[in-house]
Motif scaffolding. Structure first.
Motif, mmCIF file in Angstrom:
data_model
loop_
_atom_site.group_PDB
_atom_site.id
_atom_site.type_symbol
_atom_site.label_atom_id
_atom_site.label_comp_id
_atom_site.label_asym_id
_atom_site.label_seq_id
_atom_site.Cartn_x
_atom_site.Cartn_y
_atom_site.Cartn_z
ATOM 1 N N PHE A 153 -54.892 54.186 37.841
ATOM 2 C CA PHE A 153 -53.954 55.206 38.315
ATOM 3 C C PHE A 153 -54.644 56.560 38.403
ATOM 4 C CE2 PHE A 153 -51.428 52.219 35.703
ATOM 5 C CZ PHE A 153 -50.697 51.627 36.735
ATOM 6 N N PRO A 154 -54.181 57.411 39.317
ATOM 7 C CA PRO A 154 -54.724 58.780 39.384
ATOM 8 C C PRO A 154 -54.301 59.576 38.152
ATOM 9 C CG PRO A 154 -52.885 58.521 40.910
ATOM 10 C CD PRO A 154 -53.204 57.147 40.380
ATOM 11 N N PRO A 155 -54.997 60.683 37.847
ATOM 12 C CA PRO A 155 -54.675 61.460 36.642
ATOM 13 C C PRO A 155 -53.240 61.967 36.596
ATOM 14 C CG PRO A 155 -56.805 62.121 37.515
ATOM 15 C CD PRO A 155 -56.208 61.183 38.527
ATOM 16 N N LEU A 156 -52.645 62.268 37.756
ATOM 17 C CA LEU A 156 -51.260 62.758 37.767
ATOM 18 C C LEU A 156 -50.307 61.705 37.211
ATOM 19 C CD1 LEU A 156 -49.119 64.843 38.543
ATOM 20 C CD2 LEU A 156 -49.049 63.803 40.825
ATOM 21 N N ILE A 157 -50.486 60.456 37.617
ATOM 22 C CA ILE A 157 -49.616 59.380 37.122
ATOM 23 C C ILE A 157 -49.839 59.166 35.630
ATOM 24 C CG2 ILE A 157 -48.979 56.967 37.400
ATOM 25 C CD1 ILE A 157 -48.259 58.760 39.750
ATOM 26 N N GLU A 158 -51.081 59.271 35.197
ATOM 27 C CA GLU A 158 -51.363 59.168 33.757
ATOM 28 C C GLU A 158 -50.611 60.232 32.965
ATOM 29 O OE1 GLU A 158 -55.498 58.293 32.278
ATOM 30 O OE2 GLU A 158 -55.968 58.943 34.319
ATOM 31 N N ALA A 159 -50.752 61.473 33.416
ATOM 32 C CA ALA A 159 -50.126 62.575 32.682
ATOM 33 C C ALA A 159 -48.609 62.468 32.697
ATOM 34 C CB ALA A 159 -50.572 63.912 33.286
ATOM 35 N N VAL A 217 -51.750 51.376 25.344
ATOM 36 C CA VAL A 217 -51.996 51.824 26.718
ATOM 37 C C VAL A 217 -53.475 52.085 26.964
ATOM 38 C CG1 VAL A 217 -49.690 52.790 27.018
ATOM 39 C CG2 VAL A 217 -51.502 54.235 26.095
ATOM 40 N N VAL A 218 -54.208 52.506 25.920
ATOM 41 C CA VAL A 218 -55.639 52.741 26.090
ATOM 42 C C VAL A 218 -56.387 51.415 26.196
ATOM 43 C CG1 VAL A 218 -57.714 53.642 24.976
ATOM 44 C CG2 VAL A 218 -55.611 54.991 24.979
ATOM 45 N N GLU A 219 -56.045 50.463 25.324
ATOM 46 C CA GLU A 219 -56.720 49.158 25.367
ATOM 47 C C GLU A 219 -56.392 48.397 26.640
ATOM 48 O OE1 GLU A 219 -55.719 47.074 21.838
ATOM 49 O OE2 GLU A 219 -57.067 48.254 20.557
ATOM 50 N N ALA A 220 -55.194 48.656 27.197
ATOM 51 C CA ALA A 220 -54.827 47.986 28.450
ATOM 52 C C ALA A 220 -55.384 48.710 29.668
ATOM 53 C CB ALA A 220 -53.300 47.907 28.559
ATOM 54 N N ASN A 221 -56.153 49.788 29.453
ATOM 55 C CA ASN A 221 -56.755 50.571 30.534
ATOM 56 C C ASN A 221 -55.708 51.151 31.490
ATOM 57 O OD1 ASN A 221 -59.464 50.226 29.730
ATOM 58 N ND2 ASN A 221 -59.517 48.200 30.707
ATOM 59 N N LEU A 222 -54.524 51.468 30.931
ATOM 60 C CA LEU A 222 -53.493 52.131 31.727
ATOM 61 C C LEU A 222 -53.632 53.649 31.657
ATOM 62 C CD1 LEU A 222 -50.389 49.958 30.742
ATOM 63 C CD2 LEU A 222 -51.784 49.799 32.813
ATOM 64 N N VAL A 223 -54.185 54.139 30.551
ATOM 65 C CA VAL A 223 -54.385 55.579 30.356
ATOM 66 C C VAL A 223 -55.742 55.760 29.703
ATOM 67 C CG1 VAL A 223 -53.561 57.653 29.179
ATOM 68 C CG2 VAL A 223 -51.909 56.051 30.135
ATOM 69 N N SER A 224 -56.429 56.826 30.068
ATOM 70 C CA SER A 224 -57.752 57.084 29.498
ATOM 71 C C SER A 224 -57.629 57.722 28.118
ATOM 72 C CB SER A 224 -58.544 58.012 30.428
ATOM 73 O OG SER A 224 -57.909 59.273 30.507
ATOM 74 N N ASN A 225 -58.701 57.589 27.336
ATOM 75 C CA ASN A 225 -58.726 58.210 26.008
ATOM 76 C C ASN A 225 -58.580 59.732 26.103
ATOM 77 O OD1 ASN A 225 -59.100 55.915 24.370
ATOM 78 N ND2 ASN A 225 -61.252 55.817 24.979
ATOM 79 N N THR A 226 -59.233 60.325 27.100
ATOM 80 C CA THR A 226 -59.194 61.779 27.253
ATOM 81 C C THR A 226 -57.784 62.264 27.548
ATOM 82 O OG1 THR A 226 -61.389 61.545 28.236
ATOM 83 C CG2 THR A 226 -60.351 63.714 28.353
ATOM 84 N N MET A 227 -57.072 61.546 28.414
ATOM 85 C CA MET A 227 -55.706 61.931 28.731
ATOM 86 C C MET A 227 -54.808 61.830 27.507
ATOM 87 S SD MET A 227 -53.420 63.041 30.714
ATOM 88 C CE MET A 227 -54.133 63.051 32.353
ATOM 89 N N LEU A 228 -55.034 60.837 26.676
ATOM 90 C CA LEU A 228 -54.246 60.686 25.452
ATOM 91 C C LEU A 228 -54.445 61.888 24.526
ATOM 92 C CD1 LEU A 228 -52.334 58.538 24.263
ATOM 93 C CD2 LEU A 228 -54.271 57.681 22.957
ATOM 94 N N VAL A 229 -55.691 62.359 24.421
ATOM 95 C CA VAL A 229 -55.975 63.532 23.593
ATOM 96 C C VAL A 229 -55.310 64.779 24.185
ATOM 97 C CG1 VAL A 229 -57.805 65.038 22.752
ATOM 98 C CG2 VAL A 229 -58.124 62.568 22.725
ATOM 99 N N VAL A 230 -55.373 64.931 25.499
ATOM 100 C CA VAL A 230 -54.779 66.094 26.172
ATOM 101 C C VAL A 230 -53.267 66.134 25.959
ATOM 102 C CG1 VAL A 230 -54.264 67.083 28.440
ATOM 103 C CG2 VAL A 230 -56.582 66.343 27.896
#
Length: 497
Positions: free
Chosen positions: A332-338, A375-388
Motif C-alpha cells: 500500500f502507498p504511505p497514505l493508506i498506511e497512515a 500488521v508489521v509481520e503481515a507486511n501491511l504496514v512498515s515498521n517506520t510508519m508504526l513508530v510515526v
C-alpha cells in the motif's frame, strides 16, 4: 356593550394569564394534580391547624422525608402560630402563583396550602443525589488542589467562592430550557471583568431557546465550524478561579461538572495548574514540550508521507536503507498506511473509553501490541510508519485539554492528504491555512491567537514559557479587564536587604 368576566383565580397581563393561588384548598390541590398529570410520586398530606385545613404537597422521590416529618410535627405542635414563625427552614418563600408552585415542586420543594388563604409557602426540602468532590480524572495534577466540580450547581459555586473570598465576585442565575428549566450561573469578578464582555455573554445566552439544555457551548461560540474549541471547558475550580481573576467570565450549568470559561486563547489550552504550582524553569520546559507536541501530532504523519513519496533525498543516507527495507514488501502507498493506522488508533481509544476500566486497560495494552505486531509481520504496514503513528498518538495525548487533543488529531488527516498529493508544498499550504484561521478566529471578540496575532510583547511572559510569578504583575489584555495591574513589587524585600 360586552360584559367582562371577573375570575379571581387568574391574574391577567399583556403577555400571559397566570394561575394564582385560590382560597379554596381543593381547587389548588386539583390544579397541582392535573398539572403533574396525577404522577404517582406526588404526595399530599392533610393536617389541621387552628381549625384550618392545611395541605402539604411534595414529590417524595426528590425530597428529604425526615426534614418534612420534622416540619409537620412543628406545625402540629404549634397550632396557634403562623407557619412562617413555626418552621426553622432556612429557605422559606411565599408565592401567590400556582404556576410557580408547580415549578417549585419538580425542583424538590415542599408546598403548603392553607384553607381561606391565597398565599402558598415554599420549603426547600430537595434531596438530589450528588457525587463526592474528587479530582477530575481527565485533569489530574502533580502539585496543587485535588478537588473538582460535581453535578451540583450550589457545590460548584461553593468551590469557586472558597478560593475567591471577594465581595466583588458576582453570581447571576439564569434559566434555560423550555421543558428542562435548567439553572445556569454566570460568574465573574465585577471589579475586574469587562462590562461589555459580561453583557455579550448574557446577550448570547438569552437567545438560547431549546427544550433541554445539553451543551450550551455550541450555541454561544463565535464559529461553530472551526475545529478549535473557543471556550475552555474545565472541571477544576482552581483553574476557573485563576481565569476569573484575569477578567474572564465563567458559565456554570446545573447538572454538569464542566464549567465554561470565556474568552480564551489558543495557548490557554496548553496551560495547566501544574505550571503555576511548579518553579518557572520546570513549568516553561514542559509548556514548550506541550506546544512542540502540537507540531508533532499535526504534521509528523504528513511529513513522513511527503518524504517517502516525493522527497526521499532529504532523508539522511544512514536511514534511507532502513526506511527502504521496511517499505519493500508493503503493498500500500504511505497514505493508506497512515490512514489505516490512525483509524485503528482512534478505534482503540474510543473502545477503551466506553469499556470498564479493567477491561479497557487490557484492551489498550494487548490490542496495541497484537495489532501492531500483526500488521508489521503481515507486511501491511512498515515498521517506520508504526513508530510515526505511535509518536503522533503520544504527542496528541500530551495536550491538557482532551477536546483540543482531538481537534489536533483531526487536523492531521487533511495534512496527510495534502502531503500525498504535492509533498512538502502541500504541508506548507495546509499549515498556512491553519495559521490564517487561527489568526482570524475570535473568542467573544477577543483574538484567539493572541499574543501573536496581534503581537503583544507584555503578554508573552505567560504563553510559550512562564516567567517567575513576581514578574507576571499584569493581567493579559485579551479579556480587556478593568484592572491590568496585579501587583506592584512583590519582591520589594530584595531592595531592602
Amino acid at each position: 356593550m360586552r360584559s367582562k368576566k371577573n375570575n379571581s383565580n387568574y391574574r391577567s397581563s399583556n403577555k400571559e394569564i397566570v394561575k394564582v393561588v385560590s382560597d379554596n384548598l381543593s381547587t389548588n390541590i386539583d390544579f397541582v394534580k392535573n398539572a403533574l398529570f396525577n404522577t404517582s410520586d406526588l404526595t399530599i398530606r392533610n393536617i389541621e391547624k387552628n381549625n384550618q385545613k392545611v395541605a402539604v404537597l411534595y414529590i417524595d422521590t426528590i425530597v428529604k422525608s425526615d426534614v418534612i416529618e420534622t416540619q409537620l410535627q412543628q406545625i402540629i405542635n404549634s397550632p396557634n402560630e403562623g407557619i412562617i414563625n413555626i418552621l426553622s427552614n432556612k429557605d422559606i418563600k411565599l408565592s401567590t402563583s400556582l404556576d410557580e408552585s408547580i415549578l417549585a415542586l419538580v425542583k424538590g420543594k415542599t408546598i403548603i396550602f392553607t384553607e381561606n388563604e391565597t398565599t402558598a409557602v415554599f420549603l426547600n426540602t430537595s434531596s438530589f443525589e450528588n457525587r463526592a468532590v474528587d479530582e477530575p480524572h481527565n485533569e489530574q495534577v502533580v502539585r496543587g488542589s485535588h478537588d473538582g466540580f460535581v453535578e451540583s450547581l450550589e457545590i460548584n459555586i461553593n468551590l469557586v467562592r472558597r478560593r475567591i473570598n471577594n465581595p466583588n465576585l458576582v453570581v447571576n442565575y439564569l434559566t434555560l430550557g423550555r421543558e428542562s428549566d435548567t439553572t445556569i450561573a454566570l460568574v465573574y469578578v465585577v471589579s475586574i471583568a469587562n462590562e461589555e464582555l459580561v453583557k455579550e455573554v448574557k446577550r448570547r445566552l438569552s437567545y438560547i431557546d431549546v427544550d433541554y439544555v445539553v451543551n450550551i457551548e455550541e450555541f454561544i461560540e463565535d464559529n461553530s465550524f472551526s475545529p478549535f474549541p473557543q471556550m475552555l471547558s474545565t472541571e477544576r475550580p482552581d483553574r476557573v478561579a485563576a481565569n476569573l481573576m484575569d477578567g474572564r467570565v465563567a458559565v456554570v450549568t446545573d447538572g454538569t461538572p464542566s464549567v465554561l470559561v470565556m474568552p480564551i486563547t489558543f495557548f490557554s489550552f496548553y496551560q495547566t495548574p501544574d505550571d503555576y504550582n511548579s518553579r518557572w524553569i520546570i513549568a516553561s520546559f514542559f509548556r514548550l514540550m506541550r506546544l512542540l507536541s502540537f507540531i508533532i501530532s499535526i504534521s509528523l504523519p504528513a511529513l513522513y508521507i511527503a518524504l517517502v513519496s516525493f522527497h526521499f533525498e532529504i532523508i539522511p543516507i544512514d536511514l534511507v536503507f532502513n526506511v527502504k527495507s521496511s517499505l519493500e514488501y508493503v503493498p500500500f502507498p504511505p497514505l493508506i498506511e497512515a490512514l489505516s493506522m490512525q483509524i485503528i488508533l482512534e478505534l482503540l481509544r474510543e473502545s477503551a473509553i466506553r469499556l470498564p476500566s479493567p477491561i479497557s486497560q487490557t484492551l489498550g495494552v494487548v490490542g496495541g501490541l497484537v495489532i501492531g505486531t500483526a500488521v508489521v509481520e503481515a507486511n501491511l504496514v512498515s515498521n517506520t510508519m508504526l513508530v510515526v503513528v505511535a509518536l503522533t498518538a503520544i504527542s496528541s495525548f500530551v495536550v491538557p485539554d482532551s477536546e483540543m487533543g482531538t481537534s489536533v488529531r483531526i487536523l492531521g488527516f487533511p495534512l496527510m492528504f495534502a502531503a500525498s498529493f504535492i509533498g512538502l508544498i502541500g504541508i506548507v499550504f495546509g499549515l498556512v491555512i491553519i495559521l490564517i484561521h487561527l489568526c482570524k478566529l475570535e473568542s467573544f471578540g477577543s483574538p484567539y491567537f493572541a499574543p501573536f496575532a496581534p503581537f503583544r510583547s507584555k503578554d508573552m511572559k505567560d504563553t510559550i514559557y512562564r516567567l517567575p510569578m513576581w514578574k507576571m504583575n499584569e493581567r493579559p489584555k485579551s479579556p480587556l479587564p478593568k484592572k491590568f495591574r496585579k501587583t506592584k513589587n512583590s519582591r520589594g524585600w530584595k531592595n531592602n536587604e
